[in-house]
Design a protein around this motif. Structure first.
Motif, PDB file in Angstrom:
ATOM      1  N   LEU A  21     -18.193   5.119 -18.144  1.00 35.22           N
ATOM      2  CA  LEU A  21     -17.513   4.999 -19.436  1.00 35.22           C
ATOM      3  C   LEU A  21     -18.266   4.065 -20.370  1.00 35.22           C
ATOM      4  N   ASP A  22     -18.362   4.467 -21.642  1.00 41.27           N
ATOM      5  CA  ASP A  22     -19.097   3.713 -22.656  1.00 41.27           C
ATOM      6  C   ASP A  22     -18.179   2.710 -23.365  1.00 41.27           C
ATOM      7  N   THR A  23     -18.797   1.735 -24.032  1.00 45.48           N
ATOM      8  CA  THR A  23     -18.065   0.668 -24.714  1.00 45.48           C
ATOM      9  C   THR A  23     -17.131   1.191 -25.791  1.00 45.48           C
ATOM     10  N   SER A  46      -5.068   8.993 -13.442  1.00 47.31           N
ATOM     11  CA  SER A  46      -4.056   9.902 -12.898  1.00 47.31           C
ATOM     12  C   SER A  46      -4.723  11.127 -12.285  1.00 47.31           C
ATOM     13  N   LEU A  47      -5.710  11.679 -13.001  1.00 49.00           N
ATOM     14  CA  LEU A  47      -6.465  12.824 -12.488  1.00 49.00           C
ATOM     15  C   LEU A  47      -7.214  12.443 -11.221  1.00 49.00           C
ATOM     16  N   ARG A  48      -7.903  11.302 -11.257  1.00 49.61           N
ATOM     17  CA  ARG A  48      -8.675  10.862 -10.092  1.00 49.61           C
ATOM     18  C   ARG A  48      -7.789  10.714  -8.853  1.00 49.61           C
ATOM     19  N   VAL A  63     -14.620   6.353 -10.836  1.00 49.18           N
ATOM     20  CA  VAL A  63     -14.637   5.839 -12.207  1.00 49.18           C
ATOM     21  C   VAL A  63     -15.415   4.528 -12.229  1.00 49.18           C
ATOM     22  N   LEU A  64     -16.396   4.427 -13.135  1.00 51.27           N
ATOM     23  CA  LEU A  64     -17.274   3.263 -13.168  1.00 51.27           C
ATOM     24  C   LEU A  64     -17.462   2.777 -14.601  1.00 51.27           C
ATOM     25  N   ILE A  65     -17.586   1.460 -14.762  1.00 49.86           N
ATOM     26  CA  ILE A  65     -17.848   0.857 -16.062  1.00 49.86           C
ATOM     27  C   ILE A  65     -19.030  -0.102 -15.930  1.00 49.86           C
ATOM     28  N   PRO A  66     -20.073   0.063 -16.733  1.00 52.94           N
ATOM     29  CA  PRO A  66     -21.195  -0.882 -16.676  1.00 52.94           C
ATOM     30  C   PRO A  66     -20.756  -2.312 -17.014  1.00 52.94           C
ATOM     31  N   GLU A 130     -15.071   0.717 -10.340  1.00 55.38           N
ATOM     32  CA  GLU A 130     -16.284   0.019  -9.922  1.00 55.38           C
ATOM     33  C   GLU A 130     -17.070  -0.482 -11.131  1.00 55.38           C
ATOM     34  N   ILE A 131     -17.555  -1.718 -11.038  1.00 62.16           N
ATOM     35  CA  ILE A 131     -18.404  -2.293 -12.083  1.00 62.16           C
ATOM     36  C   ILE A 131     -19.864  -2.045 -11.728  1.00 62.16           C
TER      37      ILE A 131
END
Length: 432
Positions: A21-23, A46-48, A63-66, A130-131
């Protein structure tokens, strides 16, 4: 499209769909500690969760976020909160309330120092997001080269005077890009994994060169999904490629059985508008996948049977078992309403920019009204001499605005609204 044998699955080579996911997806002027709790995130989680439960041991969504995205959002939200505090402190600066002013300073510092991080970290941890760490320093040379050559994700501007591209805007995007590359290269398998990047500014990242670069460095392709809305959710048409992809690949030798479909709709101006079509067991809204119009001039049994057939066709395409499918049609409840009060100082007060959020996750934007005027300035001869004093009469005007909005929306068929579910902003419109 790659397929995998039962032996591969039995060797714990689970097929995974990675969502980065982007900022810009998290930008919001709203004052809240729940910075990551946006509609799109709730939809994805919810989907995940339902997807991973149904296909446990075979396929999953991650699902991951930098890390840079996390830190940048903390900074942006802290600046918004600080700005609002400064505005309030400026308004009360003439009050002889030293203890109050000192308390506000202390509260502001505590909020920025402790609350944002703790709320954010708790949300990410509780939801198993996850980061993605910063990319290894070995990518530093590549980042510098991109800056020098003015290549995406750097976004140079052409300087007419210098007759060349200048500027280094895009450094953070470039770090995000190489952080994803570094993670995928180390943790993902080209044989079983699939990579997606969600943003609402695709042009910052996507070009033939960046896609080729990603493939060369990781051995994998990346699908960049670009949301157009400032408040995206999985109802948006841009989400369709991702749903198509995971559903097309998500099947067993024996088809997964689907038992119930929940279809929410509204009756507006004698027409029925379909809000959402949810596959109950998967928590997936497949409205964007169903090949038919979403508005019906009449909505009786004939139209419902037609829509039921289209929904069945869609699910059969993805090899689901729909033999005993049940259809549940309902009008959803309103969860919240947001609007803006516009003060046209010399003329009127009006309601506009209405957003309705329903409990089924659907949001209604761009409601078809010119402007809902609820107060007219009686001083018609020289209106600018007697501008509307909203601040001095905000209790009265807020009440008028709420009553006008509720009457209008309920009268048009949007649903019953509780005043407690309504939020609004105020905007003064300069007559000049």
């Amino acid at each position: 499209m790659t397929t995998h044998s039962a032996e591969e699955v039995n060797e714990n080579k689970i097929e995974s769909f990675y969502i980065f996911l982007d900022t810009n997806l998290f930008y919001s002027p709203k004052i809240t500690y729940n910075i990551f709790k946006i509609k799109l995130m709730e939809d994805i989680l919810s989907l995940r969760n339902s997807f991973n439960k149904m296909f446990s041991g075979f396929r999953n969504i991650k699902v991951l976020i930098p890390q840079l995205v996390v830190e940048e959002i903390y900074s942006i939200k802290a600046n918004i909160i600080k700005s609002e505090f400064i505005k309030f402190q400026e308004k009360i600066k003439h009050l002889e309330e030293r203890d109050l002013k000192n308390s506000l300073i202390r509260i502001s510092e505590e909020m920025l120092e402790f609350r944002l991080d703790s709320y954010g970290e708790r949300f990410l941890s509780d939801n198993k997001i996850e980061i993605v760490p910063y990319c290894h320093h070995k990518y530093f040379h590549a980042i510098i080269q991109k800056s020098i050559k003015k290549q995406l994700p750097f976004k140079p501007k052409y300087d007419e005077n210098k007759n060349r591209y200048v500027g280094d805007d895009g450094f953070k995007d470039t770090v995000i890009w190489f952080s994803i590359i570094d993670y995928v290269k180390e943790d993902c398998s080209p044989n079983t994994d699939h990579v997606f990047f969600f943003t609402n500014n695709k042009k910052d990242f996507m070009s033939e060169l960046t896609l080729f670069e990603f493939k060369m460095l990781t051995g994998m392709d990346i699908e960049i999904i670009d949301f157009k809305s400032n408040n995206p959710n999985i109802n948006d048409s841009e989400f369709t490629p991702f749903l198509n992809y995971i559903l097309d690949k998500s099947h067993f030798p024996i088809p997964v059985k689907i038992n119930k479909i929940n279809i929410s709709y509204l009756k507006l101006k004698n027409k029925a508008e379909i809000n959402s079509i949810f596959v109950e067991s998967l928590s997936i809204n497949i409205i964007s996948l169903v090949d038919c119009e979403k508005k019906f001039p009449n909505f009786g049994e004939k139209e419902k049977l037609f829509l039921n057939g289209k929904i069945k066709d869609t699910l059969l395409k993805f090899r689901f078992d729909v033999l005993d499918l049940e259809f549940n049609y309902y009008i959803p409840e309103i969860e919240s309403v947001y609007f803006t009060i516009f003060n046209h100082a010399d003329e009127s007060l009006a309601v506009d920019d209405i957003i309705i959020a329903y409990k089924d996750g659907f949001e209604k934007h761009g409601i078809d009204l010119e402007s809902l005027e609820f107060y007219k300035n009686p001083e018609t001869e020289y209106p600018l001499e007697f501008p509307i004093d909203y601040e001095g009469n905000y209790g009265k005007f807020n009440s008028l605005a709420l009553n006008a909005l509720i009457d209008y929306l309920e009268g048009k068929g949007f649903g019953n609204i509780s005043p407690e579910a309504i939020e609004f902003d105020y905007l003064y419109v300069d007559p000049w």
